[in-house]
Design a protein around this motif. Structure first.
Motif, PDB file in Angstrom:
ATOM      1  N   GLY A  28       0.741  -1.414  -0.266  1.00  0.00           N
ATOM      2  CA  GLY A  28      -0.018   0.021  -0.113  1.00  0.00           C
ATOM      3  C   GLY A  28       1.127   0.975  -0.071  1.00  0.00           C
ATOM      4  O   GLY A  28       0.375   2.312  -0.391  1.00  0.00           O
ATOM      5  N   LEU A  29       2.197   1.166   1.163  1.00  0.00           N
ATOM      6  CA  LEU A  29       2.924   2.444   1.159  1.00  0.00           C
ATOM      7  C   LEU A  29       3.677   2.457  -0.677  1.00  0.00           C
ATOM      8  O   LEU A  29       3.752   4.021  -0.993  1.00  0.00           O
ATOM      9  N   SER A  30       4.545   1.541  -0.597  1.00  0.00           N
ATOM     10  CA  SER A  30       4.866   1.457  -2.308  1.00  0.00           C
ATOM     11  C   SER A  30       3.398   2.400  -3.240  1.00  0.00           C
ATOM     12  O   SER A  30       4.661   3.070  -4.121  1.00  0.00           O
ATOM     13  N   LEU A  31       2.831   1.925  -3.449  1.00  0.00           N
ATOM     14  CA  LEU A  31       1.967   2.419  -4.219  1.00  0.00           C
ATOM     15  C   LEU A  31       1.198   3.824  -4.578  1.00  0.00           C
ATOM     16  O   LEU A  31       0.926   4.578  -4.741  1.00  0.00           O
ATOM     17  N   ALA A  32       1.375   4.305  -3.449  1.00  0.00           N
ATOM     18  CA  ALA A  32       0.494   5.574  -2.100  1.00  0.00           C
ATOM     19  C   ALA A  32       1.836   6.406  -2.919  1.00  0.00           C
ATOM     20  O   ALA A  32       1.972   7.315  -3.899  1.00  0.00           O
ATOM     21  N   ILE A  33       3.293   5.984  -1.646  1.00  0.00           N
ATOM     22  CA  ILE A  33       4.525   6.724  -2.962  1.00  0.00           C
ATOM     23  C   ILE A  33       4.369   6.709  -4.080  1.00  0.00           C
ATOM     24  O   ILE A  33       4.666   7.473  -4.784  1.00  0.00           O
ATOM     25  N   GLN A  34       4.436   6.047  -5.400  1.00  0.00           N
ATOM     26  CA  GLN A  34       4.146   5.335  -7.132  1.00  0.00           C
ATOM     27  C   GLN A  34       3.076   6.591  -7.354  1.00  0.00           C
ATOM     28  O   GLN A  34       3.087   7.165  -8.240  1.00  0.00           O
ATOM     29  N   GLY A  35       2.477   6.873  -6.587  1.00  0.00           N
ATOM     30  CA  GLY A  35       1.033   7.730  -6.778  1.00  0.00           C
ATOM     31  C   GLY A  35       1.267   8.549  -6.955  1.00  0.00           C
ATOM     32  O   GLY A  35       0.719   9.623  -7.903  1.00  0.00           O
ATOM     33  N   TYR A  36       1.349   9.176  -5.750  1.00  0.00           N
ATOM     34  CA  TYR A  36       2.219  10.759  -5.212  1.00  0.00           C
ATOM     35  C   TYR A  36       3.173  10.880  -6.134  1.00  0.00           C
ATOM     36  O   TYR A  36       2.486  12.266  -7.177  1.00  0.00           O
ATOM     37  N   MET A  37       4.567  10.503  -6.886  1.00  0.00           N
ATOM     38  CA  MET A  37       4.793  10.876  -7.560  1.00  0.00           C
ATOM     39  C   MET A  37       5.401  10.687  -9.256  1.00  0.00           C
ATOM     40  O   MET A  37       5.741  11.524  -9.580  1.00  0.00           O
ATOM     41  N   ILE A 628      -8.214   0.528  -4.708  1.00  0.00           N
ATOM     42  CA  ILE A 628      -8.181   1.925  -4.051  1.00  0.00           C
ATOM     43  C   ILE A 628      -7.049   2.469  -4.843  1.00  0.00           C
ATOM     44  O   ILE A 628      -7.346   4.121  -4.945  1.00  0.00           O
ATOM     45  N   TYR A 629      -6.422   2.737  -5.468  1.00  0.00           N
ATOM     46  CA  TYR A 629      -5.016   2.838  -5.635  1.00  0.00           C
ATOM     47  C   TYR A 629      -5.225   4.009  -7.289  1.00  0.00           C
ATOM     48  O   TYR A 629      -5.201   5.238  -6.923  1.00  0.00           O
ATOM     49  N   GLY A 630      -6.496   2.904  -7.538  1.00  0.00           N
ATOM     50  CA  GLY A 630      -6.915   3.752  -9.181  1.00  0.00           C
ATOM     51  C   GLY A 630      -8.054   4.587  -8.408  1.00  0.00           C
ATOM     52  O   GLY A 630      -8.175   5.561  -9.778  1.00  0.00           O
ATOM     53  N   LEU A 631      -8.629   4.162  -7.493  1.00  0.00           N
ATOM     54  CA  LEU A 631      -9.672   5.261  -7.467  1.00  0.00           C
ATOM     55  C   LEU A 631      -9.336   6.788  -7.064  1.00  0.00           C
ATOM     56  O   LEU A 631      -9.749   8.130  -7.119  1.00  0.00           O
ATOM     57  N   VAL A 632      -8.368   6.799  -6.499  1.00  0.00           N
ATOM     58  CA  VAL A 632      -7.056   7.730  -5.576  1.00  0.00           C
ATOM     59  C   VAL A 632      -6.148   8.594  -7.476  1.00  0.00           C
ATOM     60  O   VAL A 632      -6.562   9.731  -7.332  1.00  0.00           O
ATOM     61  N   PHE A 633      -5.788   7.833  -7.494  1.00  0.00           N
ATOM     62  CA  PHE A 633      -4.541   8.504  -8.480  1.00  0.00           C
ATOM     63  C   PHE A 633      -4.789   8.399 -10.025  1.00  0.00           C
ATOM     64  O   PHE A 633      -4.028   9.380 -10.922  1.00  0.00           O
ATOM     65  N   LEU A 634      -5.454   7.521  -9.916  1.00  0.00           N
ATOM     66  CA  LEU A 634      -6.201   7.241 -11.855  1.00  0.00           C
ATOM     67  C   LEU A 634      -7.495   7.495 -12.175  1.00  0.00           C
ATOM     68  O   LEU A 634      -8.040   8.214 -11.245  1.00  0.00           O
ATOM     69  N   ASP A 635      -7.807   6.875 -12.843  1.00  0.00           N
ATOM     70  CA  ASP A 635      -9.295   6.914 -13.148  1.00  0.00           C
ATOM     71  C   ASP A 635     -10.159   6.784 -12.803  1.00  0.00           C
ATOM     72  O   ASP A 635     -10.512   5.327 -13.717  1.00  0.00           O
ATOM     73  N   PRO A 636     -11.315   7.207 -11.833  1.00  0.00           N
ATOM     74  CA  PRO A 636     -11.719   5.941 -11.493  1.00  0.00           C
ATOM     75  C   PRO A 636     -13.185   5.835 -11.889  1.00  0.00           C
ATOM     76  O   PRO A 636     -14.090   4.593 -11.759  1.00  0.00           O
ATOM     77  N   VAL A 637     -13.340   6.184 -13.084  1.00  0.00           N
ATOM     78  CA  VAL A 637     -14.953   6.427 -13.744  1.00  0.00           C
ATOM     79  C   VAL A 637     -14.353   4.825 -14.517  1.00  0.00           C
ATOM     80  O   VAL A 637     -14.700   3.721 -14.634  1.00  0.00           O
ATOM     81  N   ARG A 638     -12.657   4.692 -15.349  1.00  0.00           N
ATOM     82  CA  ARG A 638     -12.443   3.538 -15.692  1.00  0.00           C
ATOM     83  C   ARG A 638     -11.928   2.835 -14.935  1.00  0.00           C
ATOM     84  O   ARG A 638     -12.658   1.265 -14.911  1.00  0.00           O
ATOM     85  N   ILE A 639     -11.605   2.722 -13.430  1.00  0.00           N
ATOM     86  CA  ILE A 639     -12.073   1.645 -12.849  1.00  0.00           C
ATOM     87  C   ILE A 639     -12.492   1.122 -12.190  1.00  0.00           C
ATOM     88  O   ILE A 639     -13.669  -0.554 -11.718  1.00  0.00           O
ATOM     89  N   ALA A 640     -14.356   1.628 -12.236  1.00  0.00           N
ATOM     90  CA  ALA A 640     -15.521   1.656 -11.904  1.00  0.00           C
ATOM     91  C   ALA A 640     -15.810   0.218 -12.661  1.00  0.00           C
ATOM     92  O   ALA A 640     -16.746  -0.685 -12.784  1.00  0.00           O
ATOM     93  N   VAL A 641     -15.825   0.863 -14.062  1.00  0.00           N
ATOM     94  CA  VAL A 641     -15.911   0.394 -15.885  1.00  0.00           C
ATOM     95  C   VAL A 641     -15.595  -1.257 -15.220  1.00  0.00           C
ATOM     96  O   VAL A 641     -15.786  -2.407 -15.653  1.00  0.00           O
ATOM     97  N   LEU A 642     -14.440  -1.021 -14.842  1.00  0.00           N
ATOM     98  CA  LEU A 642     -13.413  -2.638 -14.870  1.00  0.00           C
ATOM     99  C   LEU A 642     -13.856  -3.361 -14.122  1.00  0.00           C
ATOM    100  O   LEU A 642     -14.302  -4.808 -14.013  1.00  0.00           O
ATOM    101  N   TRP A 643     -14.015  -2.751 -13.078  1.00  0.00           N
ATOM    102  CA  TRP A 643     -14.852  -3.239 -11.444  1.00  0.00           C
ATOM    103  C   TRP A 643     -16.215  -3.826 -12.164  1.00  0.00           C
ATOM    104  O   TRP A 643     -17.043  -5.157 -11.456  1.00  0.00           O
ATOM    105  N   GLY A 644     -17.084  -3.298 -12.902  1.00  0.00           N
ATOM    106  CA  GLY A 644     -18.093  -3.634 -13.361  1.00  0.00           C
ATOM    107  C   GLY A 644     -18.529  -4.656 -14.324  1.00  0.00           C
ATOM    108  O   GLY A 644     -19.059  -5.938 -14.517  1.00  0.00           O
ATOM    109  N   THR A 645     -17.017  -4.581 -14.972  1.00  0.00           N
ATOM    110  CA  THR A 645     -16.681  -5.408 -16.300  1.00  0.00           C
ATOM    111  C   THR A 645     -16.608  -7.164 -15.857  1.00  0.00           C
ATOM    112  O   THR A 645     -17.226  -8.300 -15.728  1.00  0.00           O
TER     113      THR A 645
END
Length: 723
Positions: A28-37, A628-645
């Protein structure tokens, strides 16, 4: 069932949880750092115009030179000397354009100042070292190219100090020049930018603005940019250009042309520090170099983790989709094969399938029981009411609740009770096998009830002499609550679809303890039921496969069982199942290298279990963390579509499985909730089981609480147990 001979060493369980938490937090910390950077740089990079309140920005800054020193009580500014151009480049280093710009500067013998972003520098450390080696000046433009004017103080300090440490770790130099992202000339300084300059001054930095903008970020054409670069008048200038952030081919061309035209006497191109007679480059301290090196390594590590997770997710998604398609296709094939066989038996399809001889041999039904007073009467009555001739053997394994007395008091014909000291379920089953009078044996748990035709339907596949064991279809009876509905879905979708696949692939790894039929000959050849594992049913089934017997699935042979009614009880049951399965897989690992039926078990069955019941569940928490990383740092709509699929695929597979089992679909309304709660619980069970096994901890038998809710059903066509 009691496991008196298995003594668990519980020491270390807390350490298992600690290890799992550490791994999850690290990811989680690794992804948080990567997302921030890498993903927060664009947030707020183009701030809305901020009004400049009178008095907030000193007049010395608004009307002064582009190089601002706010480190003392009085603000001082400076600018390049006459006929001096301080060449500055922002947004780099870029792997394509920065080397070309460096080549042009080297060709003309010119030095420049490069304001680098920390994230780009970490990706291109070689370019930073080249800048330093060729005499160029290195400044910083924050860690992630973030807008400092609207950032909180903690982020300002992180952005400035982080970028400084990155340069120190890569080059061994400690920069002292800062250009705030999206800044321009002095007169355009906003209140927020001035506040950021003060923060930078507290960290020991000079702020460098610009007086001449090449406008190369708008790509107006090399000739237009060249015209902007040509020096007009005798005053010194700080020239703003870019070596990153986009296609800089026009910048390279214009820079080469401009330097070629102003190589004559009276014009000088240089660094910011040299233009004002200040040496801005100083050797970094040992501490700064070490911290910077560690910081750079840490960020690279998080990038590697994120990349690995991304590829892992792609692989997991492909494998999951492939499994969904595979099990549905194979289930369709299995269903069609069974249907044709049944039609042939009824004489309606004699031309498509040979007639199968009906098996009428009597059967010995063994019921191992330890403290089963809550449900033993219903279980025994249901078996005794079978339409097929049966000998019922109840083996009381040292019960202390009067289980044997209850069975004896029933006075049912054909029902025998064997009392023995507690020795565990395998010993109870072996005692029942020894007392069995018939060549066909059915084993059933003491908390399970049969329908009248269950035994007859179950044993019909024994018409094939190659078949050594048959798995029946276990149904959840107490499926009313949401936890019961989730387990009902798991049994129908997870267990039964897999059993159809294993049947077709001839690699069945488990005949469940709730309902299974065996040839006594096959049992004798493998030495009966072993007590080596906590999953004696899986261990026995794998042993039969390795001995060359076929193990098949009969979906019409129904057995109703009670499911755990609490999360705690469910955890104990599945923990034992999973741990025991791992033990059995390890015990029979040699099947991978064998031929025949054993090889099919090893290379098909064990491989399937390893991939889908061990490795993918181990990877599952990473999927959730990445979501969670995708919802915070990426496109939440795309993450929601992937989860819905993904959910849609799960629903289609579940609906098909329910159709094959002739079950109503109403329980599927709980499927989305199952993904948020039940799925995570099962994954944690697998993770702890694997860690427990690797740590060498021996798990004790976890007996499930009995609720006594089952009654012997009287309608063989019913899909719910009789009340």
């Amino acid at each position: 069932m009691s496991r008196g001979r298995r003594v668990a060493r519980t020491g270390g369980i807390a350490a298992h949880w600690f290890l799992m938490v550490v791994v999850v937090l690290t990811l989680g910390l690794s992804l948080a750092i990567q997302g921030y950077m890498n993903h927060l740089a664009g947030i707020g990079d183009r701030p809305a115009p901020v009004s400049r309140a009178a008095g907030n920005v000193p007049e010395a800054v608004l009307d002064g030179g582009p190089i601002i020193d706010a480190r003392g009580q009085d603000v001082r500014t400076a600018g390049p000397s006459d006929r001096t151009v301080a060449l500055t480049f922002d947004d780099g280093p870029d792997p394509v354009w920065t080397p070309k710009i460096l080549d042009v500067l080297r060709e003309h013998g010119v030095h420049a100042t490069f304001f680098v972003t920390g994230t780009s520098a970490i990706r291109q450390p070689g370019l930073l070292r080249r800048m330093a080696a060729e005499g160029h000046e290195i400044g910083i433009q924050t860690l992630t190219h973030a807008d400092l004017s609207g950032a909180p103080s903690w982020r300002r300090e992180l952005e400035i100090r982080g970028a400084q440490k990155v340069v120190a770790g890569i080059t061994g130099q400690s920069p002292s020049l800062l250009r705030p992202p999206h800044s321009s000339g002095n007169a355009a300084t906003t209140n927020g930018q001035w506040s950021a300059m003060e923060t930078a001054a507290d960290e020991g930095f000079l702020t460098v603005l610009s007086t001449l903008n090449s406008a190369d970020e708008r790509a107006p054409g090399a000739k237009v940019i060249t015209g902007q670069l040509l020096l007009h008048g005798a005053g010194g200038q700080v020239l703003l250009m870019h070596d990153g952030g986009g296609n800089r081919s026009q910048t390279v061309e214009a820079l080469s042309a401009a330097l070629g035209k102003q190589d004559g006497p009276g014009h000088r191109f240089t660094t910011v520090g040299d233009s004002i007679g200040v040496d801005s480059t100083r050797q970094a301290s040992v501490a700064d170099s070490l911290i910077g090196t560690a910081f750079v390594f840490g960020v690279r590590f998080t990038d590697a983790v994120a990349t690995a997770i991304s590829w892992g997710l792609v692989a997991a998604g492909v494998v999951t989709l492939a499994r969904a398609v595979l099990v549905m296709v194979v289930a369709f094939r299995h269903s069609r094969s069974v249907r044709r066989s049944r039609e042939a038996e009824r004489g309606r399809a004699w031309f498509t399938s040979p007639m199968r001889t009906e098996v009428l041999d009597p059967v010995s039904v063994i019921v191992p029981a330890y403290n089963e007073s809550a449900g033993i009467e219903a279980a025994v009555r249901s078996i005794a009411a079978s339409t097929h001739p049966v000998q019922v053997i109840v083996v009381d394994d040292g019960s202390t609740d009067g289980t044997a007395d209850i069975v004896e008091a029933l006075g049912l014909p054909g029902v025998e009770v064997i009392r023995k000291e507690n020795g565990g379920k395998p010993s109870a089953l072996n005692a029942g096998i020894a007392a069995a009078r018939h060549d066909l044996v059915v084993m059933v748990d003491g908390d399970t009830v049969f329908e009248p035709d269950t035994v007859h339907v179950l044993i019909q596949r024994f018409s094939d002499p190659r078949v050594g064991a048959i798995s029946g279809n276990t149904k959840i009876a107490n499926r009313g609550g949401i936890l019961g509905a989730w387990q009902h879905i798991e049994y129908v979708v997870g267990f039964n679809l897999d059993r159809r696949l294993f049947d077709v692939a001839e690699c069945m790894p488990t005949v469940p303890g709730a309902i299974g039929a065996f040839r006594r000959e096959a049992l004798a050849r493998v030495g009966g039921v072993s007590s080596d594992t906590l999953a004696e049913d899986t261990d026995l089934t794998m042993a039969l496969c390795r001995d060359g017997w076929r193990v098949v699935y009969e979906d019409d042979a129904l057995a109703w069982t009670e499911a755990p009614a609490t999360l705690g009880a469910l955890w104990k049951q599945r923990y034992r199942w999973c741990y025991g399965t791992l033990q059995a897989m390890w015990k029979h690992r040699g099947a991978v290298a064998q031929s025949g039926a054993a090889g099919k078990l090893g290379r098909r069955g064990l491989a399937y279990l390893l991939l889908f019941q061990v490795l993918l569940p181990l990877f599952a928490p990473v999927v959730d963390i990445f979501a969670i990383y995708g919802l915070v740092f990426l496109d939440p709509v795309r993450i929601a579509v992937l989860w819905g699929t993904f959910l849609l695929i799960q629903f289609i597979m579940a609906a098909y499985a329910f159709r094959l089992d002739r079950e109503p679909l109403r329980a599927l309304w709980t499927l989305p909730l199952q993904q948020f709660v039940y799925r995570q619980l099962m994954y944690l069970v697998v993770i702890q089981s694997v860690v427990t096994a690797l740590a060498g901890v021996r798990l004790r038998w976890h007996r499930m609480e009995r609720y006594g809710s089952l009654r012997a059903p009287m309608d063989s066509k019913a899909r719910t147990p009789a009340p």
